[in-house]
Structure formats: C-alpha cells, structure tokens
Design a protein around this motif. Structure first.
Motif, PDB file in Angstrom:
ATOM      1  N   GLU A  88       0.868  -1.220   0.052  1.00  0.00           N
ATOM      2  CA  GLU A  88       0.090  -0.098  -0.009  1.00  0.00           C
ATOM      3  C   GLU A  88       0.840   1.100  -0.005  1.00  0.00           C
ATOM      4  O   GLU A  88       0.783   2.251  -0.664  1.00  0.00           O
ATOM      5  CB  GLU A  88      -0.874  -0.050   1.241  1.00  0.00           C
ATOM      6  N   THR A  89       2.186   1.173   0.643  1.00  0.00           N
ATOM      7  CA  THR A  89       2.751   2.415   0.815  1.00  0.00           C
ATOM      8  C   THR A  89       4.301   2.092   0.613  1.00  0.00           C
ATOM      9  O   THR A  89       4.865   1.141   1.027  1.00  0.00           O
ATOM     10  CB  THR A  89       2.849   2.748   2.405  1.00  0.00           C
ATOM     11  N   VAL A  90       4.822   2.849  -0.427  1.00  0.00           N
ATOM     12  CA  VAL A  90       6.077   2.676  -0.762  1.00  0.00           C
ATOM     13  C   VAL A  90       6.638   4.052  -0.891  1.00  0.00           C
ATOM     14  O   VAL A  90       6.207   4.910  -1.729  1.00  0.00           O
ATOM     15  CB  VAL A  90       6.619   1.866  -2.114  1.00  0.00           C
ATOM     16  N   ILE A  91       7.883   4.170  -0.112  1.00  0.00           N
ATOM     17  CA  ILE A  91       8.422   5.573  -0.267  1.00  0.00           C
ATOM     18  C   ILE A  91       9.883   5.546  -0.534  1.00  0.00           C
ATOM     19  O   ILE A  91      10.665   4.687   0.269  1.00  0.00           O
ATOM     20  CB  ILE A  91       8.379   6.323   1.160  1.00  0.00           C
ATOM     21  N   GLY A 118      17.063   6.694   6.762  1.00  0.00           N
ATOM     22  CA  GLY A 118      16.133   5.569   7.512  1.00  0.00           C
ATOM     23  C   GLY A 118      15.168   6.068   8.345  1.00  0.00           C
ATOM     24  O   GLY A 118      14.026   5.838   8.239  1.00  0.00           O
ATOM     25  N   LYS A 119      15.579   6.958   9.493  1.00  0.00           N
ATOM     26  CA  LYS A 119      14.700   7.473  10.475  1.00  0.00           C
ATOM     27  C   LYS A 119      13.626   8.508   9.689  1.00  0.00           C
ATOM     28  O   LYS A 119      12.328   8.481   9.884  1.00  0.00           O
ATOM     29  CB  LYS A 119      15.384   8.549  11.308  1.00  0.00           C
ATOM     30  N   LYS A 120      13.940   9.254   8.723  1.00  0.00           N
ATOM     31  CA  LYS A 120      12.976  10.055   7.820  1.00  0.00           C
ATOM     32  C   LYS A 120      12.045   9.273   7.140  1.00  0.00           C
ATOM     33  O   LYS A 120      10.932   9.632   7.271  1.00  0.00           O
ATOM     34  CB  LYS A 120      13.788  11.066   7.036  1.00  0.00           C
ATOM     35  N   LEU A 121      12.274   8.126   6.485  1.00  0.00           N
ATOM     36  CA  LEU A 121      11.524   7.169   5.965  1.00  0.00           C
ATOM     37  C   LEU A 121      10.412   6.568   6.847  1.00  0.00           C
ATOM     38  O   LEU A 121       9.346   6.530   6.665  1.00  0.00           O
ATOM     39  CB  LEU A 121      12.221   6.096   5.109  1.00  0.00           C
ATOM     40  N   THR A 153       5.146   6.646   9.753  1.00  0.00           N
ATOM     41  CA  THR A 153       4.491   6.689  10.963  1.00  0.00           C
ATOM     42  C   THR A 153       3.375   7.758  10.787  1.00  0.00           C
ATOM     43  O   THR A 153       2.329   7.840  11.377  1.00  0.00           O
ATOM     44  CB  THR A 153       5.264   6.772  12.098  1.00  0.00           C
ATOM     45  N   ASP A 154       3.534   8.934  10.028  1.00  0.00           N
ATOM     46  CA  ASP A 154       2.861  10.040   9.852  1.00  0.00           C
ATOM     47  C   ASP A 154       1.604   9.600   8.942  1.00  0.00           C
ATOM     48  O   ASP A 154       0.356  10.022   9.338  1.00  0.00           O
ATOM     49  CB  ASP A 154       3.410  11.074   9.475  1.00  0.00           C
ATOM     50  N   ILE A 155       1.887   8.630   7.971  1.00  0.00           N
ATOM     51  CA  ILE A 155       0.614   8.312   7.326  1.00  0.00           C
ATOM     52  C   ILE A 155      -0.202   7.402   8.014  1.00  0.00           C
ATOM     53  O   ILE A 155      -1.226   7.636   7.830  1.00  0.00           O
ATOM     54  CB  ILE A 155       1.481   7.528   6.071  1.00  0.00           C
ATOM     55  N   TYR A 156       0.352   6.730   8.764  1.00  0.00           N
ATOM     56  CA  TYR A 156      -0.387   5.634   9.571  1.00  0.00           C
ATOM     57  C   TYR A 156      -0.950   6.275  11.008  1.00  0.00           C
ATOM     58  O   TYR A 156      -1.033   5.495  11.972  1.00  0.00           O
ATOM     59  CB  TYR A 156       0.033   4.384   9.785  1.00  0.00           C
ATOM     60  N   LYS A 157      -0.714   7.652  11.187  1.00  0.00           N
ATOM     61  CA  LYS A 157      -0.794   8.096  12.622  1.00  0.00           C
ATOM     62  C   LYS A 157      -2.224   7.821  13.272  1.00  0.00           C
ATOM     63  O   LYS A 157      -2.427   7.814  14.404  1.00  0.00           O
ATOM     64  CB  LYS A 157      -0.517   9.678  12.535  1.00  0.00           C
ATOM     65  N   CYS A 205      13.332   5.744  16.741  1.00  0.00           N
ATOM     66  CA  CYS A 205      12.194   6.110  16.021  1.00  0.00           C
ATOM     67  C   CYS A 205      10.609   6.068  16.647  1.00  0.00           C
ATOM     68  O   CYS A 205       9.726   6.270  16.159  1.00  0.00           O
ATOM     69  CB  CYS A 205      12.060   5.195  14.830  1.00  0.00           C
ATOM     70  N   GLY A 206      10.838   5.704  18.091  1.00  0.00           N
ATOM     71  CA  GLY A 206       9.740   5.509  18.705  1.00  0.00           C
ATOM     72  C   GLY A 206       9.044   4.287  18.992  1.00  0.00           C
ATOM     73  O   GLY A 206       7.891   4.144  19.751  1.00  0.00           O
ATOM     74  N   PHE A 207       9.388   3.026  18.384  1.00  0.00           N
ATOM     75  CA  PHE A 207       9.027   1.741  18.700  1.00  0.00           C
ATOM     76  C   PHE A 207       9.391   1.286  20.055  1.00  0.00           C
ATOM     77  O   PHE A 207      10.534   1.767  20.373  1.00  0.00           O
ATOM     78  CB  PHE A 207       9.383   1.008  17.488  1.00  0.00           C
ATOM     79  N   GLU A 208       8.779   0.484  20.566  1.00  0.00           N
ATOM     80  CA  GLU A 208       9.142  -0.249  21.656  1.00  0.00           C
ATOM     81  C   GLU A 208       9.067  -1.842  21.476  1.00  0.00           C
ATOM     82  O   GLU A 208       8.244  -2.325  21.050  1.00  0.00           O
ATOM     83  CB  GLU A 208       8.087   0.113  22.834  1.00  0.00           C
ATOM     84  N   LYS A 209      10.152  -2.434  21.963  1.00  0.00           N
ATOM     85  CA  LYS A 209      10.304  -3.696  22.015  1.00  0.00           C
ATOM     86  C   LYS A 209       9.202  -4.632  22.872  1.00  0.00           C
ATOM     87  O   LYS A 209       9.103  -4.189  24.093  1.00  0.00           O
ATOM     88  CB  LYS A 209      11.549  -4.359  22.277  1.00  0.00           C
TER      89      LYS A 209
END
Length: 127
Positions: free
Chosen positions: A35-38, A77-80, A85-89, A109-113
């Motif tokens: 669905e999303t490719v950047i 990578g972080k910008k991608l 994450t903005d698209i899917y906020k 990038c804000g993810f948690e394990k």
C-alpha cells in the motif's frame, strides 16, 4: 508511486545482505502490492526505501527498510520511518520486525520492543 523499473534489486537489497535481493521477479511483484512505498534518492540513485502494508484501519506493518550502506547513519532511514508513521498516525498499531542489531534504531524512531512477544517465521529466506 514507486517505479520499480529504475531499480535493480541487487543495487539496494544485496548491499544490506538481504537474501530477498536474489529474487528480483518476486520483489517486483511485492513492490506493486504494498500500500505504501516511499523512496529516498541521491539525484538519480535510489539510496533507500520503506514499504508498508496495512489492514485499512487498525494495524500497519513496516516490511522493508533497506538503505545503502554508504548512506546509513545520515538520517535517511529515520526520515523514511517518520514518513510512514505519519501516514499511519490514525492507526492503533504500527508493527515492525527488528532483528537484534536493528532494535536500537527502531527504538530511536519511537518503537518499543514487546516484552511478552517475539516474531515467528516460516521462511526459506536466510536473512
């Protein structure tokens, strides 16, 4: 829309040692199905990309995030990830499978394990 014809899978996937780079025809189909490719470019050279799929409302999955080795540690990578994450906020969950050496990056990038879960695979790929 990502135009796969500009990229040879060996140019982006194999330098980061992803075995999926050996399956160009399958990757071409996969890229069309996300669905999303950047993508990230240095002039006319593809240097990174991120691909995500989703269920349309609740959960999105980041699947690919290769960045050419010589372009790593430059924030690409972080910008991608931030773009995805903005698209899917508005989604309830964004999921990524991070291998041990990638965990710190995704945490930055804000993810948690997950404390009570881990990825499970049935695969013939070796990465």
């Amino acid at each position: 829309m990502f135009t796969w014809k500009f990229m040879n899978s060996k140019d982006l996937f194999l330098p980061v040692e992803w075995s999926s780079g050996h399956f160009s025809e399958k990757l071409q189909i996969a890229m069309r199905n996300f669905e999303t490719v950047i993508s990230a470019w240095d002039r006319d050279k593809l240097v990174g990309m991120i691909c995500a799929m989703d269920d349309g409302i609740m959960t999105a999955y980041i699947h690919y995030l290769p960045v050419r080795p010589q372009y790593q540690d430059m924030g690409i990578g972080k910008k991608l990830v931030l773009k995805v994450t903005d698209i899917y906020k508005e989604y309830l969950r964004i999921v990524v499978v991070g291998y041990d050496e990638e965990i710190g990056f995704y945490e930055s990038c804000g993810f948690e394990k997950a404390k009570n879960a881990g990825p499970l695979f049935i695969t013939d790929l070796w990465t």
